[in-house]
Design a protein around this motif. Structure first.
Motif, PDB file in Angstrom:
ATOM      1  N   THR A   1       0.820  -1.218   0.000  1.00 16.50           N
ATOM      2  CA  THR A   1       0.000   0.000   0.000  1.00 16.50           C
ATOM      3  C   THR A   1       0.848   1.260   0.000  1.00 16.50           C
ATOM      4  O   THR A   1       0.308   2.369   0.111  1.00 16.50           O
ATOM      5  CB  THR A   1      -0.934   0.015   1.218  1.00 16.50           C
ATOM      6  OG1 THR A   1      -0.149  -0.111   2.412  1.00 16.50           O
ATOM      7  CG2 THR A   1      -1.947  -1.121   1.144  1.00 16.50           C
ATOM      8  N   VAL A   2       2.153   1.125  -0.113  1.00 16.68           N
ATOM      9  CA  VAL A   2       3.056   2.269  -0.176  1.00 16.68           C
ATOM     10  C   VAL A   2       3.683   2.307  -1.562  1.00 16.68           C
ATOM     11  O   VAL A   2       3.667   1.311  -2.285  1.00 16.68           O
ATOM     12  CB  VAL A   2       4.157   2.177   0.909  1.00 16.68           C
ATOM     13  CG1 VAL A   2       3.547   2.209   2.306  1.00 16.68           C
ATOM     14  CG2 VAL A   2       5.018   0.929   0.721  1.00 16.68           C
ATOM     15  N   PRO A   3       4.241   3.455  -1.963  1.00 19.92           N
ATOM     16  CA  PRO A   3       4.895   3.523  -3.276  1.00 19.92           C
ATOM     17  C   PRO A   3       6.040   2.530  -3.400  1.00 19.92           C
ATOM     18  O   PRO A   3       6.820   2.330  -2.471  1.00 19.92           O
ATOM     19  CB  PRO A   3       5.399   4.969  -3.341  1.00 19.92           C
ATOM     20  CG  PRO A   3       4.475   5.725  -2.433  1.00 19.92           C
ATOM     21  CD  PRO A   3       4.170   4.778  -1.309  1.00 19.92           C
ATOM     22  N   VAL A   4       6.129   1.913  -4.594  1.00 13.86           N
ATOM     23  CA  VAL A   4       7.111   0.860  -4.856  1.00 13.86           C
ATOM     24  C   VAL A   4       7.921   1.233  -6.098  1.00 13.86           C
ATOM     25  O   VAL A   4       7.357   1.581  -7.140  1.00 13.86           O
ATOM     26  CB  VAL A   4       6.420  -0.499  -5.088  1.00 13.86           C
ATOM     27  CG1 VAL A   4       7.426  -1.545  -5.548  1.00 13.86           C
ATOM     28  CG2 VAL A   4       5.689  -0.961  -3.830  1.00 13.86           C
ATOM     29  N   LEU A   5       9.239   1.144  -5.973  1.00  8.61           N
ATOM     30  CA  LEU A   5      10.134   1.303  -7.117  1.00  8.61           C
ATOM     31  C   LEU A   5      10.864  -0.015  -7.324  1.00  8.61           C
ATOM     32  O   LEU A   5      11.459  -0.556  -6.388  1.00  8.61           O
ATOM     33  CB  LEU A   5      11.144   2.423  -6.859  1.00  8.61           C
ATOM     34  CG  LEU A   5      12.259   2.592  -7.900  1.00  8.61           C
ATOM     35  CD1 LEU A   5      11.688   2.995  -9.257  1.00  8.61           C
ATOM     36  CD2 LEU A   5      13.291   3.626  -7.422  1.00  8.61           C
ATOM     37  N   VAL A   6      10.816  -0.533  -8.552  1.00  2.00           N
ATOM     38  CA  VAL A   6      11.528  -1.755  -8.914  1.00  2.00           C
ATOM     39  C   VAL A   6      12.630  -1.385  -9.896  1.00  2.00           C
ATOM     40  O   VAL A   6      12.381  -0.703 -10.890  1.00  2.00           O
ATOM     41  CB  VAL A   6      10.580  -2.794  -9.540  1.00  2.00           C
ATOM     42  CG1 VAL A   6      11.351  -4.043  -9.955  1.00  2.00           C
ATOM     43  CG2 VAL A   6       9.466  -3.160  -8.572  1.00  2.00           C
ATOM     44  N   ILE A   7      13.852  -1.826  -9.603  1.00  2.00           N
ATOM     45  CA  ILE A   7      14.999  -1.541 -10.466  1.00  2.00           C
ATOM     46  C   ILE A   7      15.529  -2.858 -11.029  1.00  2.00           C
ATOM     47  O   ILE A   7      15.776  -3.807 -10.277  1.00  2.00           O
ATOM     48  CB  ILE A   7      16.099  -0.795  -9.687  1.00  2.00           C
ATOM     49  CG1 ILE A   7      15.578   0.582  -9.261  1.00  2.00           C
ATOM     50  CG2 ILE A   7      17.362  -0.652 -10.540  1.00  2.00           C
ATOM     51  CD1 ILE A   7      16.549   1.375  -8.398  1.00  2.00           C
ATOM     52  N   ALA A   8      15.688  -2.907 -12.346  1.00  2.00           N
ATOM     53  CA  ALA A   8      16.127  -4.132 -13.022  1.00  2.00           C
ATOM     54  C   ALA A   8      17.242  -3.802 -14.000  1.00  2.00           C
ATOM     55  O   ALA A   8      17.425  -2.650 -14.402  1.00  2.00           O
ATOM     56  CB  ALA A   8      14.954  -4.779 -13.756  1.00  2.00           C
TER      57      ALA A   8
ATOM     58  N   TRP B   1       6.506  -7.956 -13.926  1.00  2.00           N
ATOM     59  CA  TRP B   1       5.429  -8.739 -13.312  1.00  2.00           C
ATOM     60  C   TRP B   1       5.141  -8.248 -11.906  1.00  2.00           C
ATOM     61  O   TRP B   1       3.978  -8.106 -11.500  1.00  2.00           O
ATOM     62  CB  TRP B   1       5.816 -10.218 -13.294  1.00  2.00           C
ATOM     63  CG  TRP B   1       4.715 -11.117 -12.791  1.00  2.00           C
ATOM     64  CD1 TRP B   1       3.728 -11.714 -13.534  1.00  2.00           C
ATOM     65  CD2 TRP B   1       4.478 -11.515 -11.429  1.00  2.00           C
ATOM     66  NE1 TRP B   1       2.901 -12.452 -12.728  1.00  2.00           N
ATOM     67  CE2 TRP B   1       3.336 -12.348 -11.430  1.00  2.00           C
ATOM     68  CE3 TRP B   1       5.115 -11.240 -10.227  1.00  2.00           C
ATOM     69  CZ2 TRP B   1       2.824 -12.911 -10.257  1.00  2.00           C
ATOM     70  CZ3 TRP B   1       4.605 -11.797  -9.056  1.00  2.00           C
ATOM     71  CH2 TRP B   1       3.475 -12.613  -9.082  1.00  2.00           C
ATOM     72  N   ILE B   2       6.191  -7.958 -11.140  1.00  2.00           N
ATOM     73  CA  ILE B   2       6.006  -7.446  -9.781  1.00  2.00           C
ATOM     74  C   ILE B   2       5.265  -6.117  -9.814  1.00  2.00           C
ATOM     75  O   ILE B   2       4.314  -5.901  -9.048  1.00  2.00           O
ATOM     76  CB  ILE B   2       7.365  -7.299  -9.073  1.00  2.00           C
ATOM     77  CG1 ILE B   2       7.954  -8.681  -8.792  1.00  2.00           C
ATOM     78  CG2 ILE B   2       7.230  -6.501  -7.779  1.00  2.00           C
ATOM     79  CD1 ILE B   2       9.382  -8.649  -8.275  1.00  2.00           C
ATOM     80  N   VAL B   3       5.687  -5.225 -10.708  1.00  2.00           N
ATOM     81  CA  VAL B   3       5.026  -3.923 -10.834  1.00  2.00           C
ATOM     82  C   VAL B   3       3.548  -4.101 -11.166  1.00  2.00           C
ATOM     83  O   VAL B   3       2.671  -3.437 -10.595  1.00  2.00           O
ATOM     84  CB  VAL B   3       5.737  -3.069 -11.905  1.00  2.00           C
ATOM     85  CG1 VAL B   3       4.891  -1.851 -12.281  1.00  2.00           C
ATOM     86  CG2 VAL B   3       7.109  -2.630 -11.409  1.00  2.00           C
ATOM     87  N   ASP B   4       3.247  -5.005 -12.081  1.00  2.00           N
ATOM     88  CA  ASP B   4       1.853  -5.248 -12.462  1.00  2.00           C
ATOM     89  C   ASP B   4       1.035  -5.772 -11.289  1.00  2.00           C
ATOM     90  O   ASP B   4      -0.154  -5.447 -11.165  1.00  2.00           O
ATOM     91  CB  ASP B   4       1.800  -6.244 -13.619  1.00  2.00           C
ATOM     92  CG  ASP B   4       2.372  -5.682 -14.906  1.00  2.00           C
ATOM     93  OD1 ASP B   4       2.500  -4.452 -15.011  1.00  2.00           O
ATOM     94  OD2 ASP B   4       2.709  -6.490 -15.799  1.00  2.00           O
ATOM     95  N   GLN B   5       1.649  -6.579 -10.441  1.00  2.00           N
ATOM     96  CA  GLN B   5       0.932  -7.119  -9.285  1.00  2.00           C
ATOM     97  C   GLN B   5       0.660  -6.038  -8.245  1.00  2.00           C
ATOM     98  O   GLN B   5      -0.399  -6.025  -7.614  1.00  2.00           O
ATOM     99  CB  GLN B   5       1.741  -8.259  -8.640  1.00  2.00           C
ATOM    100  CG  GLN B   5       1.935  -9.466  -9.530  1.00  2.00           C
ATOM    101  CD  GLN B   5       0.626 -10.055  -9.998  1.00  2.00           C
ATOM    102  OE1 GLN B   5      -0.214 -10.446  -9.192  1.00  2.00           O
ATOM    103  NE2 GLN B   5       0.447 -10.127 -11.308  1.00  2.00           N
ATOM    104  N   VAL B   6       1.620  -5.137  -8.054  1.00  2.00           N
ATOM    105  CA  VAL B   6       1.426  -4.053  -7.080  1.00  2.00           C
ATOM    106  C   VAL B   6       0.349  -3.094  -7.567  1.00  2.00           C
ATOM    107  O   VAL B   6      -0.508  -2.653  -6.809  1.00  2.00           O
ATOM    108  CB  VAL B   6       2.747  -3.299  -6.823  1.00  2.00           C
ATOM    109  CG1 VAL B   6       2.505  -2.097  -5.897  1.00  2.00           C
ATOM    110  CG2 VAL B   6       3.786  -4.226  -6.201  1.00  2.00           C
ATOM    111  N   GLY B   7       0.404  -2.749  -8.851  1.00  2.00           N
ATOM    112  CA  GLY B   7      -0.587  -1.839  -9.410  1.00  2.00           C
ATOM    113  C   GLY B   7      -0.049  -0.440  -9.623  1.00  2.00           C
ATOM    114  O   GLY B   7       1.172  -0.242  -9.734  1.00  2.00           O
ATOM    115  N   PRO B   8      -0.929   0.566  -9.678  1.00  2.00           N
ATOM    116  CA  PRO B   8      -0.519   1.934 -10.044  1.00  2.00           C
ATOM    117  C   PRO B   8       0.446   2.586  -9.066  1.00  2.00           C
ATOM    118  O   PRO B   8       1.037   3.624  -9.374  1.00  2.00           O
ATOM    119  CB  PRO B   8      -1.846   2.694 -10.102  1.00  2.00           C
ATOM    120  CG  PRO B   8      -2.802   1.882  -9.295  1.00  2.00           C
ATOM    121  CD  PRO B   8      -2.382   0.465  -9.458  1.00  2.00           C
TER     122      PRO B   8
END
Length: 283
Positions: A221-228, A241-248
């Motif tokens: 429920t908090v902002p998420v940044l994924v770095i790849a 995929w992780i970003v899509d699961q977390v959502g907007p």
């Protein structure tokens, strides 16, 4: 800027080494290292962020300068250790930045503990699961980011813990960086990983790679940044995929190979990494 170093003592009497630097009134960042890595490997981030932020780094049990008990080498235990650190250092509104197994530690923490101290989270190049479920299709394996069959995982863990474990560890290290990594930096990083005994490397490989955290992401429920990284052993598709699961509330930033886009983006391209992270922190 002067740093404060010390130890916290966990409920099972294991001591974790930590370092804090930056203004005490600054926003809190906690950097969480990966498998057999150390807090010192975030030195390029500490130097950059300590001018404005209160920066905390620490070594997992069995790693770096922390105690090295014969027990506790499972990611949920590491999550409990993280929770104890946040509580004992009285950190609030924290951005947790986890690399590799450090990201899994955040996922376990979110799954098991209250979220009242966490403001934002950053996941650096970590797959939802490192072990392949035999029932998965090729696409499901890709999206999970899985690299090991169950048999191959146990074989690797046993080799790491065995008499030739140091050689196995060094062989793995070469797969984590691009060919453009600074040679001196790479040698220094190898010295840091060697602080984890072979028995810890083997036990922690199993205690890390066997978990599948896929059901945790929709609950952030908090902002998420994924770095790849495009040249990483972890496929970029698994980060998406992780970003899509977390959502907007989440977004993905990808480092190209020529941008140091291996497993250690924060080491090979600290300028871009620090800029991307600072923008996320300031939002």
């Amino acid at each position: 800027m002067a740093a404060t170093t010390g130890f916290i003592t966990l409920p099972d009497n294991v001591r974790l080494a930590y370092t804090q630097t930056g203004p005490t009134s600054g926003p809190n960042i906690v950097f969480i290292p990966g498998w057999i890595q150390t807090a010192a490997q975030f030195h390029k981030q500490v130097t950059h962020f300590q001018t404005r932020f209160r920066v905390t780094t620490y070594d997992h049990r069995g790693h770096g300068d922390s105690d090295k008990p014969v027990f506790g080498y499972r990611v949920p235990r590491l999550a409990a250790d993280l929770d104890a650190l946040l509580e004992q250092l009285d950190l609030h509104a924290v951005t947790l930045v986890g690399h590799s197994m450090g990201a899994s530690t955040i996922w376990a923490h979110w799954d098991l503990f209250p979220h009242t101290r966490v403001r934002k989270v950053v996941f650096i190049d970590q797959a939802r699961s490192l072990t392949i479920n035999p029932s998965w299709t090729a696409e499901e394996r890709l999206l999970a980011g899985a690299a090991f069959t169950p048999e191959a995982l146990f074989e690797m863990a046993n080799k790491l813990a065995g008499p030739g474990g140091d050689e196995v560890r060094r062989g793995l290290a070469g797969r984590f960086y691009t060919e453009n990594v600074d040679a001196a930096e790479f040698r220094w990083a190898e010295e840091q990983t060697a602080k984890a005994p072979a028995r810890v490397a083997g036990a922690m490989m199993l205690g890390h790679a066997l978990w599948d955290w896929g059901d945790v992401f929709p609950r952030f429920t908090v902002p998420v940044l994924v770095i790849a990284g495009k040249a990483s052993i972890v496929p970029v598709e698994s980060g998406q995929w992780i970003v899509d699961q977390v959502g907007p509330n989440a977004r993905l930033v990808v480092f190209e190979k020529e941008e140091g886009g291996g497993h250690f983006t924060f080491v090979e391209n600290p300028e871009k990494f620090n800029r991307v992270l600072e923008e996320f922190l300031d939002e």
